[in-house]
Scaffold this active site. Structure first.
Site, mmCIF file in Angstrom:
data_model
loop_
_atom_site.group_PDB
_atom_site.id
_atom_site.type_symbol
_atom_site.label_atom_id
_atom_site.label_comp_id
_atom_site.label_asym_id
_atom_site.label_seq_id
_atom_site.Cartn_x
_atom_site.Cartn_y
_atom_site.Cartn_z
ATOM 1 N N HIS A 1 0.846 -1.208 0.000
ATOM 2 C CA HIS A 1 0.000 0.000 0.000
ATOM 3 C C HIS A 1 0.878 1.254 0.000
ATOM 4 C CE1 HIS A 1 -4.131 1.672 0.771
ATOM 5 N NE2 HIS A 1 -3.362 2.749 0.965
ATOM 6 N N HIS B 1 1.236 4.958 -2.428
ATOM 7 C CA HIS B 1 0.872 5.798 -3.578
ATOM 8 C C HIS B 1 2.138 6.464 -4.114
ATOM 9 C CE1 HIS B 1 -3.501 5.552 -2.825
ATOM 10 N NE2 HIS B 1 -3.132 5.437 -1.569
ATOM 11 N N HIS C 1 -9.771 1.051 -1.636
ATOM 12 C CA HIS C 1 -9.762 1.743 -0.348
ATOM 13 C C HIS C 1 -11.167 1.707 0.264
ATOM 14 C CE1 HIS C 1 -5.927 3.195 -1.693
ATOM 15 N NE2 HIS C 1 -5.789 4.063 -0.698
ATOM 16 N N GLU D 1 -11.684 3.630 6.001
ATOM 17 C CA GLU D 1 -10.683 4.559 6.549
ATOM 18 C C GLU D 1 -11.428 5.812 7.020
ATOM 19 O OE1 GLU D 1 -6.660 6.984 5.135
ATOM 20 O OE2 GLU D 1 -8.106 6.348 3.631
ATOM 21 N N ASP E 1 1.574 4.101 2.845
ATOM 22 C CA ASP E 1 0.555 4.951 2.231
ATOM 23 C C ASP E 1 1.160 6.125 1.450
ATOM 24 O OD1 ASP E 1 -2.045 5.558 1.566
ATOM 25 O OD2 ASP E 1 -2.609 6.335 3.530
ATOM 26 N N ASP E 2 1.383 7.266 2.127
ATOM 27 C CA ASP E 2 2.025 8.450 1.530
ATOM 28 C C ASP E 2 3.093 8.905 2.526
ATOM 29 O OD1 ASP E 2 -0.039 9.109 -0.764
ATOM 30 O OD2 ASP E 2 -1.238 8.813 1.031
#
Length: 324
Positions: free
Chosen positions: A11, A13, A191, A194, A272-273
């Site tokens: 996961h 991005h 997704h 969340e 994630d980021d």
């Protein structure tokens, strides 16, 4: 020591992996003047809530303009991960973001592939691509992305997914796009759970052909859903650092990572980021040990779960599992 534990990430991005240093490098190379309010003097991205994070993400991403930028971003991220023992990473790639930067589907793909090859040659890490649609852009564009993804048939594209604003549209609205991808043999993830609650996860697992859920952490609010995830062996791509940064949970003590694990739900760790959420994959593994009480053997097991749940071909999977 988590630094010696082999890792795998499902996961991440791609644009969200861009550090402020890379933003400056790309802006300089592309002759762009950056806005003043992207990051502070300590290189921490500036934002306070989810809409502001998305705005910050877009401002930073705007520094990307060329194939070289995407290739450099991909290789730099993967090479850094290899240094902390990461064997494999699946990267969420968004043709929609690339189009905003002025790049065609093919140019974007070629650039990411070049970055993956460069990183593997230099460090041994294996990278693969999950092409994603953006939920708030709508189902029609998602179908276009799915069709282009399937038509190009590149062996590094192993999956199809969806990110973006969870409060827009329903999961089912995107079924036509996911069906195109699934029918072509691609793995599917989306997704859910969340920003929105357990119902968003139910919608995903009932309406889309997914074997994994991005985040999914608010499933913990529904014991029946937790039981169903465990029974169906649906894998959660859990990103605790991201969840805390975005205030999905107030602190690590209330984060359900350990509860999922003990309930028999298959979990993996992702960043994630990472620079936006002040984390990294190495940090996620370390916190899992220090704050959630996972033993080195359990963490290696989480890596094994990630490799087994990866959408990569069976031969590569077997090679990766042998390294554990």
């Amino acid at each position: 020591m988590t630094s010696t534990i082999p890792k795998a990430e499902l996961h991440l991005h791609l644009e969200g992996a861009m550090t402020p240093a890379l933003v400056r490098r790309f802006a300089k190379r592309n002759g762009l003047t950056l806005p003043d309010d992207i990051y502070d003097d300590q290189d921490r991205y500036l934002w306070d809530d989810f809409p502001e994070f998305l705005n910050s993400f877009d401002k930073a991403s705007a520094a990307i303009r060329t194939k070289q930028d995407y290739a450099d971003l991909t290789s730099s991220y993967l090479i850094e991960q290899a240094k902390v023992g990461t064997l494999y990473a699946e990267i969420f790639c968004s043709p929609t973001h690339a189009a905003n930067c002025g790049l065609s589907f093919d140019d974007h793909l070629e650039a990411v592939v070049e970055g993956i090859d460069r990183a593997e040659k230099e460090s041994g890490i294996i990278g693969r691509i999950i092409m994603t649609c953006v939920r708030h852009v709508g189902p029609d564009i998602a179908i276009k992305v799915a069709r282009e993804t399937v038509a190009c048939g590149h062996p590094y594209i192993v999956g199809f997914g969806m990110g973006g604003n969870e409060s827009m549209f329903t999961q089912e609205d995107f079924y036509p796009a996911f069906k195109i991808a699934r029918d072509a043999g691609l793995g599917c993830t989306t997704h859910a759970g969340e920003v929105e609650g357990p119902q968003s996860v139910w919608d995903a697992i009932e309406k889309l052909p997914v074997t994994r859920i991005g985040h999914g952490v608010r499933s913990i609010e529904d014991p029946k859903l937790v039981e169903t995830l465990a029974k169906r062996e649906i894998v959660l791509e859990v990103c605790p650092g991201s969840n805390i940064a975005l205030s999905v949970f107030p602190d690590y003590a209330s984060h359900p990572l350990r509860k999922f694990y003990e309930a028999g739900v298959k979990v993996t760790l992702g960043s994630d980021d990472p620079p936006f959420f002040f984390t990294s994959l190495a940090d996620e593994y370390q916190r899992a040990e220090e704050l959630f009480g996972f033993s080195p053997a359990e963490l290696t097991g989480i890596t094994r779960t990630a490799i087994e749940a990866a959408f990569v071909d069976e031969d590569t999977k077997a090679r990766l599992i042998a390294k554990l």
